[in-house]
Design a protein around this motif. Structure first.
Motif, PDB file in Angstrom:
ATOM      1  N   GLU A 282      20.808  -0.585  12.131  1.00 45.74           N
ATOM      2  CA  GLU A 282      20.459   0.593  11.328  1.00 45.74           C
ATOM      3  C   GLU A 282      19.083   1.089  11.799  1.00 45.74           C
ATOM      4  O   GLU A 282      18.089   0.390  11.626  1.00 45.74           O
TER       5      GLU A 282
ATOM      6  N   ARG B 271      13.687   8.573  13.404  1.00 45.74           N
ATOM      7  CA  ARG B 271      14.163   7.192  13.293  1.00 45.74           C
ATOM      8  C   ARG B 271      13.845   6.437  14.572  1.00 45.74           C
ATOM      9  O   ARG B 271      13.866   6.994  15.656  1.00 45.74           O
TER      10      ARG B 271
ATOM     11  N   GLU C  92      12.557  16.215  12.216  1.00 48.26           N
ATOM     12  CA  GLU C  92      13.442  16.169  11.051  1.00 48.26           C
ATOM     13  C   GLU C  92      14.099  14.791  11.007  1.00 48.26           C
ATOM     14  O   GLU C  92      14.894  14.441  11.866  1.00 48.26           O
ATOM     15  N   ALA C  93      13.748  13.982  10.027  1.00 46.45           N
ATOM     16  CA  ALA C  93      14.294  12.637   9.823  1.00 46.45           C
ATOM     17  C   ALA C  93      14.123  11.742  11.058  1.00 46.45           C
ATOM     18  O   ALA C  93      15.098  11.255  11.616  1.00 46.45           O
TER      19      ALA C  93
ATOM     20  N   ASP D 107      14.980  12.199  16.436  1.00 46.17           N
ATOM     21  CA  ASP D 107      15.187  12.944  15.200  1.00 46.17           C
ATOM     22  C   ASP D 107      16.523  13.665  15.334  1.00 46.17           C
ATOM     23  O   ASP D 107      17.282  13.405  16.274  1.00 46.17           O
TER      24      ASP D 107
ATOM     25  N   ALA E 274      13.859   4.414   9.518  1.00 50.94           N
ATOM     26  CA  ALA E 274      13.249   5.715   9.213  1.00 50.94           C
ATOM     27  C   ALA E 274      11.738   5.597   9.390  1.00 50.94           C
ATOM     28  O   ALA E 274      11.132   4.580   9.028  1.00 50.94           O
ATOM     29  N   LEU E 275      11.157   6.618   9.950  1.00 51.72           N
ATOM     30  CA  LEU E 275       9.730   6.593  10.256  1.00 51.72           C
ATOM     31  C   LEU E 275       9.067   7.826   9.662  1.00 51.72           C
ATOM     32  O   LEU E 275       9.363   8.946  10.064  1.00 51.72           O
ATOM     33  N   ALA E 276       8.180   7.619   8.708  1.00 47.42           N
ATOM     34  CA  ALA E 276       7.425   8.722   8.125  1.00 47.42           C
ATOM     35  C   ALA E 276       6.227   9.008   9.033  1.00 47.42           C
ATOM     36  O   ALA E 276       5.591   8.067   9.506  1.00 47.42           O
TER      37      ALA E 276
ATOM     38  N   SER F 212      14.789   3.079  16.976  1.00 46.10           N
ATOM     39  CA  SER F 212      15.867   2.131  17.254  1.00 46.10           C
ATOM     40  C   SER F 212      15.652   1.497  18.623  1.00 46.10           C
ATOM     41  O   SER F 212      14.854   1.975  19.432  1.00 46.10           O
TER      42      SER F 212
END
Length: 134
Positions: free
Chosen positions: A113, A96, A93-94, A60, A116-118, A98
């Motif tokens: 890229e 991701r 916070e946000a 994050d 994004a992971l909720a 990878s």
């Protein structure tokens, strides 16, 4: 009973109360681990070196929340299970996801890229493509 004799009893009760609070606080702060299944998809023409190492990260804005590493043995795709703390993800916070592939000590491939992971979708399978790094 004089006050001086009741003091050790009061201190003992206070010490026991503090100990109980610390134990409860420790339980509340313990991690709640779960797993996220991913699949890293390398380019079709990838030739793996013997020392290849695949790394998958959950990050994050503040840094790395979880990481796993493995030595890929075939041409892929490679299934990867990433273990992480649900609490850390909920407060992220946000976040991701990878992946990167290192060969001969160099970063040779990476996710172009980050995904994004909720937090509520963090149990879904996620595909992470790799692309050549210049």
């Amino acid at each position: 009973m004089p006050l001086i004799h009741r003091l050790p009893i009061r201190l003992s009760r206070l010490a026991l109360t503090l100990l109980a609070v610390l134990v409860l606080a420790g339980c509340a702060a313990s991690p709640d681990f779960t797993e996220l299944r991913t699949r890293v998809i390398p380019p079709a023409d990838l030739a793996l070196a013997e020392d290849a190492e695949l790394r998958v990260y959950l990050r994050d804005a503040g840094g790395i929340l979880a990481e796993t590493r493995l030595d890929p043995l075939d041409s892929g795709p490679w299934p990867v299970v990433l273990r992480y703390d649900r609490g850390a993800l909920a407060g992220a916070e946000a976040p991701r996801l990878s992946a990167e592939l290192r060969q001969a000590g160099r970063l040779t491939h990476a996710t172009p890229e980050p995904v994004a992971l909720a937090p509520e979708a963090a149990t879904d399978d996620v595909d992470l493509p790799l692309a050549v790094r210049p």
